[in-house]
Scaffold this motif. Structure first.
Motif, PDB file in Angstrom:
ATOM      1  N   ASN A  58       0.862  -1.175   0.000  1.00  0.00           N
ATOM      2  CA  ASN A  58       0.000   0.000   0.000  1.00  0.00           C
ATOM      3  C   ASN A  58       0.901   1.229   0.000  1.00  0.00           C
ATOM      4  O   ASN A  58       1.946   1.235   0.669  1.00  0.00           O
ATOM      5  N   TYR A  59       0.499   2.272  -0.731  1.00  0.00           N
ATOM      6  CA  TYR A  59       1.347   3.440  -0.906  1.00  0.00           C
ATOM      7  C   TYR A  59       0.611   4.719  -0.539  1.00  0.00           C
ATOM      8  O   TYR A  59      -0.603   4.836  -0.701  1.00  0.00           O
ATOM      9  N   GLY A  60       1.400   5.703  -0.081  1.00  0.00           N
ATOM     10  CA  GLY A  60       0.850   7.031   0.076  1.00  0.00           C
ATOM     11  C   GLY A  60       0.526   7.611  -1.295  1.00  0.00           C
ATOM     12  O   GLY A  60       1.194   7.297  -2.284  1.00  0.00           O
ATOM     13  N   MET A  61      -0.492   8.451  -1.342  1.00  0.00           N
ATOM     14  CA  MET A  61      -0.968   8.971  -2.626  1.00  0.00           C
ATOM     15  C   MET A  61       0.121   9.746  -3.358  1.00  0.00           C
ATOM     16  O   MET A  61       0.200   9.709  -4.586  1.00  0.00           O
ATOM     17  N   SER A  62       0.991  10.437  -2.631  1.00  0.00           N
ATOM     18  CA  SER A  62       1.983  11.295  -3.268  1.00  0.00           C
ATOM     19  C   SER A  62       3.119  10.508  -3.918  1.00  0.00           C
ATOM     20  O   SER A  62       3.878  11.072  -4.706  1.00  0.00           O
ATOM     21  N   VAL A  63       3.250   9.218  -3.594  1.00  0.00           N
ATOM     22  CA  VAL A  63       4.362   8.436  -4.136  1.00  0.00           C
ATOM     23  C   VAL A  63       3.901   7.289  -5.011  1.00  0.00           C
ATOM     24  O   VAL A  63       4.721   6.611  -5.643  1.00  0.00           O
ATOM     25  N   LYS A  64       2.607   7.066  -5.035  1.00  0.00           N
ATOM     26  CA  LYS A  64       2.073   5.958  -5.828  1.00  0.00           C
ATOM     27  C   LYS A  64       2.511   6.104  -7.277  1.00  0.00           C
ATOM     28  O   LYS A  64       2.513   7.208  -7.822  1.00  0.00           O
ATOM     29  N   ASP A  65       2.891   4.998  -7.890  1.00  0.00           N
ATOM     30  CA  ASP A  65       3.344   4.932  -9.287  1.00  0.00           C
ATOM     31  C   ASP A  65       4.770   5.430  -9.483  1.00  0.00           C
ATOM     32  O   ASP A  65       5.300   5.362 -10.591  1.00  0.00           O
ATOM     33  N   ARG A  66       5.414   5.926  -8.416  1.00  0.00           N
ATOM     34  CA  ARG A  66       6.820   6.329  -8.507  1.00  0.00           C
ATOM     35  C   ARG A  66       7.720   5.468  -7.614  1.00  0.00           C
ATOM     36  O   ARG A  66       8.879   5.238  -7.946  1.00  0.00           O
ATOM     37  N   PHE A  67       7.184   5.043  -6.480  1.00  0.00           N
ATOM     38  CA  PHE A  67       7.964   4.265  -5.522  1.00  0.00           C
ATOM     39  C   PHE A  67       7.487   2.819  -5.507  1.00  0.00           C
ATOM     40  O   PHE A  67       6.304   2.545  -5.743  1.00  0.00           O
ATOM     41  N   THR A  68       8.410   1.905  -5.205  1.00  0.00           N
ATOM     42  CA  THR A  68       8.069   0.491  -5.090  1.00  0.00           C
ATOM     43  C   THR A  68       8.718  -0.095  -3.845  1.00  0.00           C
ATOM     44  O   THR A  68       9.930   0.035  -3.665  1.00  0.00           O
ATOM     45  N   ILE A  69       7.916  -0.738  -3.010  1.00  0.00           N
ATOM     46  CA  ILE A  69       8.427  -1.386  -1.813  1.00  0.00           C
ATOM     47  C   ILE A  69       8.522  -2.886  -2.068  1.00  0.00           C
ATOM     48  O   ILE A  69       7.690  -3.465  -2.787  1.00  0.00           O
ATOM     49  N   SER A  70       9.562  -3.490  -1.493  1.00  0.00           N
ATOM     50  CA  SER A  70       9.719  -4.932  -1.610  1.00  0.00           C
ATOM     51  C   SER A  70      10.388  -5.451  -0.344  1.00  0.00           C
ATOM     52  O   SER A  70      11.003  -4.675   0.402  1.00  0.00           O
ATOM     53  N   ARG A  71      10.244  -6.753  -0.109  1.00  0.00           N
ATOM     54  CA  ARG A  71      10.868  -7.348   1.065  1.00  0.00           C
ATOM     55  C   ARG A  71      11.544  -8.650   0.685  1.00  0.00           C
ATOM     56  O   ARG A  71      11.017  -9.413  -0.134  1.00  0.00           O
ATOM     57  N   ASP A  72      12.713  -8.879   1.282  1.00  0.00           N
ATOM     58  CA  ASP A  72      13.462 -10.107   1.068  1.00  0.00           C
ATOM     59  C   ASP A  72      13.541 -10.811   2.414  1.00  0.00           C
ATOM     60  O   ASP A  72      14.340 -10.430   3.277  1.00  0.00           O
ATOM     61  N   ASN A  73      12.699 -11.821   2.593  1.00  0.00           N
ATOM     62  CA  ASN A  73      12.641 -12.507   3.886  1.00  0.00           C
ATOM     63  C   ASN A  73      13.872 -13.359   4.169  1.00  0.00           C
ATOM     64  O   ASN A  73      14.078 -13.778   5.314  1.00  0.00           O
ATOM     65  N   VAL A  74      14.672 -13.622   3.152  1.00  0.00           N
ATOM     66  CA  VAL A  74      15.919 -14.381   3.362  1.00  0.00           C
ATOM     67  C   VAL A  74      17.011 -13.450   3.879  1.00  0.00           C
ATOM     68  O   VAL A  74      17.750 -13.789   4.807  1.00  0.00           O
ATOM     69  N   THR A  77      15.579  -7.948   4.832  1.00  0.00           N
ATOM     70  CA  THR A  77      15.744  -6.572   4.370  1.00  0.00           C
ATOM     71  C   THR A  77      14.501  -6.128   3.593  1.00  0.00           C
ATOM     72  O   THR A  77      13.912  -6.923   2.859  1.00  0.00           O
ATOM     73  N   VAL A  78      14.166  -4.873   3.795  1.00  0.00           N
ATOM     74  CA  VAL A  78      13.082  -4.251   3.048  1.00  0.00           C
ATOM     75  C   VAL A  78      13.682  -3.128   2.213  1.00  0.00           C
ATOM     76  O   VAL A  78      14.564  -2.398   2.677  1.00  0.00           O
ATOM     77  N   TYR A  79      13.184  -2.992   1.009  1.00  0.00           N
ATOM     78  CA  TYR A  79      13.720  -1.991   0.086  1.00  0.00           C
ATOM     79  C   TYR A  79      12.627  -0.997  -0.313  1.00  0.00           C
ATOM     80  O   TYR A  79      11.448  -1.319  -0.328  1.00  0.00           O
ATOM     81  N   LEU A  80      13.093   0.187  -0.675  1.00  0.00           N
ATOM     82  CA  LEU A  80      12.191   1.180  -1.255  1.00  0.00           C
ATOM     83  C   LEU A  80      12.882   1.759  -2.482  1.00  0.00           C
ATOM     84  O   LEU A  80      13.869   2.489  -2.351  1.00  0.00           O
ATOM     85  N   GLN A  81      12.393   1.395  -3.640  1.00  0.00           N
ATOM     86  CA  GLN A  81      12.903   1.947  -4.892  1.00  0.00           C
ATOM     87  C   GLN A  81      12.134   3.227  -5.190  1.00  0.00           C
ATOM     88  O   GLN A  81      10.910   3.200  -5.301  1.00  0.00           O
TER      89      GLN A  81
END
Length: 115
Positions: A58-74, A77-81
């Motif tokens: 889920n994204y804040g309206m101001s960053v939607k379509d520009r930012f991407t969050i992902s998680r690596d459970n191995v 680590t969580v990332y924010l592109q």
């Protein structure tokens, strides 16, 4: 107890990209929600993006379509592109881990976008 360490903040020109990382001291496999929040000077902390254990985001309206969050459970680590950065994205970005009733925050990493 979970310690979260953010990295990747930097000074970047408008239109540029950055990737933030949040490394957890413990396994994030069972942490229900991981996320990023930000706080600009004189403003309240606001949601940037969150992601659940099953990958729903889920994204804040101001960053939607520009930012991407992902998680690596191995890698625990969580990332924010962050793409197409704007000066209004300038803020301290905080990593958050939440498994009710517990909640943890990182110390934050500064992102500055110049016009």
């Amino acid at each position: 107890q979970v310690q979260l360490v953010e990295s990747g903040g930097d000074l970047v020109q408008a239109g540029g990209s950055l990737r933030l990382s949040c490394a957890s001291s413990r396994s994030i496999f069972s942490i229900s929600t991981m996320g990023w929040y930000r706080q600009a000077p004189g403003k309240q902390r606001e949601l940037v993006a969150v992601i659940t254990t099953n990958g729903r985001s889920n994204y804040g309206m101001s960053v939607k379509d520009r930012f991407t969050i992902s998680r690596d459970n191995v890698k625990n680590t969580v990332y924010l592109q962050m793409n197409s950065l704007k000066p209004e994205d300038t803020a301290v970005y905080y990593c958050n881990a939440r498994s009710v009733p517990r909640e943890y925050w990182g110390q934050g990493t500064q992102v500055t976008v110049s016009s």
